[in-house]
Write a protein that holds these residues in place. Sequence first.
Motif, PDB file in Angstrom:
ATOM      1  N   TRP A 136       0.878  -1.295   0.052  1.00  0.00           N
ATOM      2  CA  TRP A 136       0.067   0.109  -0.093  1.00  0.00           C
ATOM      3  C   TRP A 136       1.014   1.224  -0.161  1.00  0.00           C
ATOM      4  O   TRP A 136       0.385   2.231  -0.755  1.00  0.00           O
ATOM      5  N   ILE A 137       2.010   1.191   0.710  1.00  0.00           N
ATOM      6  CA  ILE A 137       2.819   2.341   0.647  1.00  0.00           C
ATOM      7  C   ILE A 137       3.423   2.690  -0.751  1.00  0.00           C
ATOM      8  O   ILE A 137       3.429   3.877  -1.208  1.00  0.00           O
ATOM      9  N   GLU A 138       3.517   1.770  -1.496  1.00  0.00           N
ATOM     10  CA  GLU A 138       3.875   1.841  -3.008  1.00  0.00           C
ATOM     11  C   GLU A 138       2.971   2.561  -3.719  1.00  0.00           C
ATOM     12  O   GLU A 138       2.952   3.230  -4.626  1.00  0.00           O
ATOM     13  N   LEU A 139       1.617   2.009  -3.557  1.00  0.00           N
ATOM     14  CA  LEU A 139       0.443   2.727  -4.381  1.00  0.00           C
ATOM     15  C   LEU A 139       0.396   4.102  -3.813  1.00  0.00           C
ATOM     16  O   LEU A 139      -0.077   5.107  -4.669  1.00  0.00           O
ATOM     17  N   LEU A 140       0.458   4.475  -2.629  1.00  0.00           N
ATOM     18  CA  LEU A 140       0.466   5.688  -2.031  1.00  0.00           C
ATOM     19  C   LEU A 140       1.373   6.585  -2.457  1.00  0.00           C
ATOM     20  O   LEU A 140       0.911   7.945  -3.187  1.00  0.00           O
ATOM     21  N   GLU A 141       2.565   6.241  -2.633  1.00  0.00           N
ATOM     22  CA  GLU A 141       3.789   7.016  -3.371  1.00  0.00           C
ATOM     23  C   GLU A 141       3.380   7.541  -4.796  1.00  0.00           C
ATOM     24  O   GLU A 141       3.597   8.486  -5.224  1.00  0.00           O
ATOM     25  N   GLU A 142       2.881   6.175  -5.597  1.00  0.00           N
ATOM     26  CA  GLU A 142       2.479   6.500  -6.961  1.00  0.00           C
ATOM     27  C   GLU A 142       1.431   7.274  -7.223  1.00  0.00           C
ATOM     28  O   GLU A 142       1.437   8.208  -7.989  1.00  0.00           O
ATOM     29  N   SER A 143       0.334   6.903  -6.392  1.00  0.00           N
ATOM     30  CA  SER A 143      -0.895   7.677  -6.762  1.00  0.00           C
ATOM     31  C   SER A 143      -0.823   9.347  -6.356  1.00  0.00           C
ATOM     32  O   SER A 143      -1.478   9.960  -7.006  1.00  0.00           O
ATOM     33  N   LEU A 144      -0.020   9.671  -5.375  1.00  0.00           N
ATOM     34  CA  LEU A 144       0.272  11.167  -5.033  1.00  0.00           C
ATOM     35  C   LEU A 144       0.850  11.849  -6.138  1.00  0.00           C
ATOM     36  O   LEU A 144       0.723  13.086  -6.148  1.00  0.00           O
ATOM     37  N   PHE A 146      -0.170  11.862  -8.858  1.00  0.00           N
ATOM     38  CA  PHE A 146      -1.289  12.470  -9.551  1.00  0.00           C
ATOM     39  C   PHE A 146      -2.313  13.160  -8.809  1.00  0.00           C
ATOM     40  O   PHE A 146      -3.436  13.388  -9.240  1.00  0.00           O
ATOM     41  N   GLU A 147      -1.863  13.519  -7.570  1.00  0.00           N
ATOM     42  CA  GLU A 147      -2.809  14.126  -6.495  1.00  0.00           C
ATOM     43  C   GLU A 147      -4.031  13.404  -6.320  1.00  0.00           C
ATOM     44  O   GLU A 147      -5.130  14.017  -6.076  1.00  0.00           O
ATOM     45  N   LEU A 148      -3.802  11.968  -6.308  1.00  0.00           N
ATOM     46  CA  LEU A 148      -4.847  11.234  -6.059  1.00  0.00           C
ATOM     47  C   LEU A 148      -4.511  10.135  -4.920  1.00  0.00           C
ATOM     48  O   LEU A 148      -3.318  10.112  -4.661  1.00  0.00           O
ATOM     49  N   ALA A 149      -5.203   9.505  -4.172  1.00  0.00           N
ATOM     50  CA  ALA A 149      -5.084   8.367  -3.382  1.00  0.00           C
ATOM     51  C   ALA A 149      -6.240   7.520  -3.059  1.00  0.00           C
ATOM     52  O   ALA A 149      -7.338   8.082  -3.329  1.00  0.00           O
ATOM     53  N   PRO A 150      -5.891   6.296  -2.503  1.00  0.00           N
ATOM     54  CA  PRO A 150      -7.039   5.352  -2.098  1.00  0.00           C
ATOM     55  C   PRO A 150      -7.838   6.216  -1.033  1.00  0.00           C
ATOM     56  O   PRO A 150      -7.444   6.886  -0.255  1.00  0.00           O
ATOM     57  N   ARG A 151      -9.272   5.900  -0.858  1.00  0.00           N
ATOM     58  CA  ARG A 151      -9.931   6.282   0.133  1.00  0.00           C
ATOM     59  C   ARG A 151      -9.998   5.712   1.198  1.00  0.00           C
ATOM     60  O   ARG A 151     -10.105   6.285   2.437  1.00  0.00           O
ATOM     61  N   SER A 152      -9.746   4.525   1.339  1.00  0.00           N
ATOM     62  CA  SER A 152      -9.694   3.612   2.750  1.00  0.00           C
ATOM     63  C   SER A 152      -8.245   3.013   2.771  1.00  0.00           C
ATOM     64  O   SER A 152      -7.584   2.426   1.930  1.00  0.00           O
ATOM     65  N   TRP A 153      -7.720   2.895   4.409  1.00  0.00           N
ATOM     66  CA  TRP A 153      -6.599   2.384   4.521  1.00  0.00           C
ATOM     67  C   TRP A 153      -6.267   1.397   5.702  1.00  0.00           C
ATOM     68  O   TRP A 153      -7.461   1.051   6.263  1.00  0.00           O
ATOM     69  N   THR A 154      -5.333   0.760   5.687  1.00  0.00           N
ATOM     70  CA  THR A 154      -4.948   0.275   7.000  1.00  0.00           C
ATOM     71  C   THR A 154      -3.804   1.128   7.735  1.00  0.00           C
ATOM     72  O   THR A 154      -3.078   1.958   7.102  1.00  0.00           O
ATOM     73  N   TYR A 344      -0.348  14.927   4.304  1.00  0.00           N
ATOM     74  CA  TYR A 344      -1.295  13.664   3.982  1.00  0.00           C
ATOM     75  C   TYR A 344      -0.330  12.735   4.163  1.00  0.00           C
ATOM     76  O   TYR A 344      -0.786  11.531   4.731  1.00  0.00           O
ATOM     77  N   PHE A 345       1.009  12.474   3.299  1.00  0.00           N
ATOM     78  CA  PHE A 345       1.639  11.227   3.311  1.00  0.00           C
ATOM     79  C   PHE A 345       2.129  10.870   4.688  1.00  0.00           C
ATOM     80  O   PHE A 345       2.182   9.770   5.150  1.00  0.00           O
ATOM     81  N   ASP A 346       2.650  12.009   5.688  1.00  0.00           N
ATOM     82  CA  ASP A 346       3.118  11.592   6.757  1.00  0.00           C
ATOM     83  C   ASP A 346       1.930  11.159   7.869  1.00  0.00           C
ATOM     84  O   ASP A 346       2.317  10.406   8.639  1.00  0.00           O
ATOM     85  N   PHE A 347       0.900  11.703   7.554  1.00  0.00           N
ATOM     86  CA  PHE A 347      -0.448  11.321   8.452  1.00  0.00           C
ATOM     87  C   PHE A 347      -0.317   9.727   8.127  1.00  0.00           C
ATOM     88  O   PHE A 347      -0.672   8.903   9.224  1.00  0.00           O
ATOM     89  N   LEU A 348      -0.540   9.340   7.030  1.00  0.00           N
ATOM     90  CA  LEU A 348      -0.785   8.091   6.470  1.00  0.00           C
ATOM     91  C   LEU A 348       0.301   7.064   6.924  1.00  0.00           C
ATOM     92  O   LEU A 348       0.046   5.833   7.416  1.00  0.00           O
ATOM     93  N   ASN A 349       1.637   7.439   6.834  1.00  0.00           N
ATOM     94  CA  ASN A 349       2.436   6.743   7.160  1.00  0.00           C
ATOM     95  C   ASN A 349       3.108   6.756   8.567  1.00  0.00           C
ATOM     96  O   ASN A 349       4.126   6.452   8.727  1.00  0.00           O
ATOM     97  N   ARG A 350       2.165   7.394   9.422  1.00  0.00           N
ATOM     98  CA  ARG A 350       2.644   7.635  10.860  1.00  0.00           C
ATOM     99  C   ARG A 350       3.040   6.427  11.772  1.00  0.00           C
ATOM    100  O   ARG A 350       3.823   6.391  12.563  1.00  0.00           O
ATOM    101  N   VAL A 351       2.494   5.243  11.336  1.00  0.00           N
ATOM    102  CA  VAL A 351       2.855   3.961  12.265  1.00  0.00           C
ATOM    103  C   VAL A 351       4.476   3.715  12.014  1.00  0.00           C
ATOM    104  O   VAL A 351       4.976   2.833  12.516  1.00  0.00           O
ATOM    105  N   LYS A 352       4.937   3.849  10.693  1.00  0.00           N
ATOM    106  CA  LYS A 352       6.272   3.815  10.345  1.00  0.00           C
ATOM    107  C   LYS A 352       7.131   4.428  11.623  1.00  0.00           C
ATOM    108  O   LYS A 352       8.242   3.713  12.034  1.00  0.00           O
ATOM    109  N   LEU A 353       6.679   5.524  12.263  1.00  0.00           N
ATOM    110  CA  LEU A 353       7.392   5.934  13.399  1.00  0.00           C
ATOM    111  C   LEU A 353       7.553   5.054  14.699  1.00  0.00           C
ATOM    112  O   LEU A 353       8.680   4.915  15.439  1.00  0.00           O
ATOM    113  N   GLU A 354       6.464   4.280  14.697  1.00  0.00           N
ATOM    114  CA  GLU A 354       6.224   3.345  15.946  1.00  0.00           C
ATOM    115  C   GLU A 354       7.220   2.028  15.497  1.00  0.00           C
ATOM    116  O   GLU A 354       7.814   1.527  16.443  1.00  0.00           O
ATOM    117  N   GLU A 355       6.984   1.585  14.242  1.00  0.00           N
ATOM    118  CA  GLU A 355       8.004   0.470  13.707  1.00  0.00           C
ATOM    119  C   GLU A 355       9.353   0.861  14.343  1.00  0.00           C
ATOM    120  O   GLU A 355      10.314   0.296  14.544  1.00  0.00           O
TER     121      GLU A 355
END
Length: 522
Positions: A136-144, A146-154, A344-355
Amino acid sequence: MEFSVLCTRVNVLILLLALCSPCKFIQSPVDIGPLNFHQTTNTASLDFGRIIFNSPSAVLRPLSPKEISFLLRILSASSFSKVTVAARGAGHSIHGQAQALDGIVIEMDSMPSSISIHKNVDSGFSYADVSGGTLWIELLEESLKFELAPRSWTDYLYLSIGGTLSNGGISGQTFKHGPQISNVLQLDVVTGKGEQVTCSHTESSELFFAVLGGLGQFGIITRARILLQDAPQKVKWTRAFYDDFDTFTRDQELLVAMPNMVDYVEGFIVLNEQSLHSSSIAFPSHLQFSPEFHSKGSYKVYYCIEFAIHDYQLKNTTVDQVVTEILKKMSYIPSHFYSVEVSYFDFLNRVKLEENSLRSRGLWEVPHPWLNMFVPKSGIKEFKDLLLDNISPSDFEGPVLIYPLLRDKWDANSSVVLPDGEAVVYIVGVLRSANPATCSTQCLTDLLQRHRHVEQAAATNPQIGAKQYLAHHRTQDQWRNHFGRNWDRFAARKVRFDPLSILAPGQGIFPRTYASSHLMSS
């Protein structure tokens, strides 16, 4: 292991290798000697849970769906073997669900990571065509781009798309857009019979809905068409704290009832001082939050609501004005609220900090006795009490998530099981790490037994009526109880799409059968 058993396994593997000459197999240690498979370093016998270690006889790293199809066709036609197959994405299972003892593991990350973005096509919406092993991180990076992103995440983005769609895929956006499986337009699937099928809501729809949340039982997802939306630039990320559970849940339900204003809602149970300093519930030190966890001879528990607002949807107002309007309706501890604006990217990728935090403390590659439950609104308080009676708040390590979802955002045709009846269902995630330095094998066993007790008590108590998410059950009778009135549909789909029960043996739902016995019964 007896020599005769080893020889049988090697002969089966050699035959498979001969039949599947185009396939790229990596042979396991079974081919060179009787090793102790539970001690192998082969990633195919390892997952994030580090609780169950089932070694396969071989690993397939396919380069195309055709190779997966060829293998499953061979096995479906075989009358001499009970070889099973499990698809492995990012290996983030907890209880060996993507393992195949003495079978074949298909490592989906070997497939070319194909991402194709389609923006504002004739249908009026945007989507991405993505290979099943893509993260999903790869899809996020690519879709952004195009200023787009999936609607629902883990919450954690380093999971495979095929893996989460086989389970559900939930996070704080689920109340608004539904789980990830509610945001899929089309799938390419290889069934247990080796058939390559393109399916959707209208084309081969029975397979489409079976596979979504189907725990890998009906087919292997090789491509998915994911619905996209415009991506915001910034997110207002807000946290509010509570010392009363009823107030906490009431405010959460208030927030999910405002989908036009709020884009994300989650919550945490704050059990101890350590929780406040983790990146999961990072609380700025300058706010000088000093809760009394031990109060009047008893242990006090706090709660945190986390919500977020996207900047792009606002008209004639600002994010801060929206936050102010929302807060007027909430009843949090006035002095214990804060917010921050992030990308937006940092928010969605926030759990990476926990990892990163857990890795730095040696607590990432350790056993993870996790428990995830769907709990009806009417039973959430009793479930909370049951949970707290079975953990030690003072030394608990890891987050406890708790937040509401809305039933009408889930498609009842999918294979996912929610508790019966109520419009609001909570997800509770007990996401602990078992530090080997302080938790022995017996300690881990005790933790797993406590979780099993909580799960069974919550499922059988009519006042709670919970269902396990990312379920792990030991017998088919337990699986029948898990699926309840949906069991017959689930079993019928299995007969239709994987009649020999070749796929996903690690789930432990259906025993493998011989081709000959299947033909006789039909």
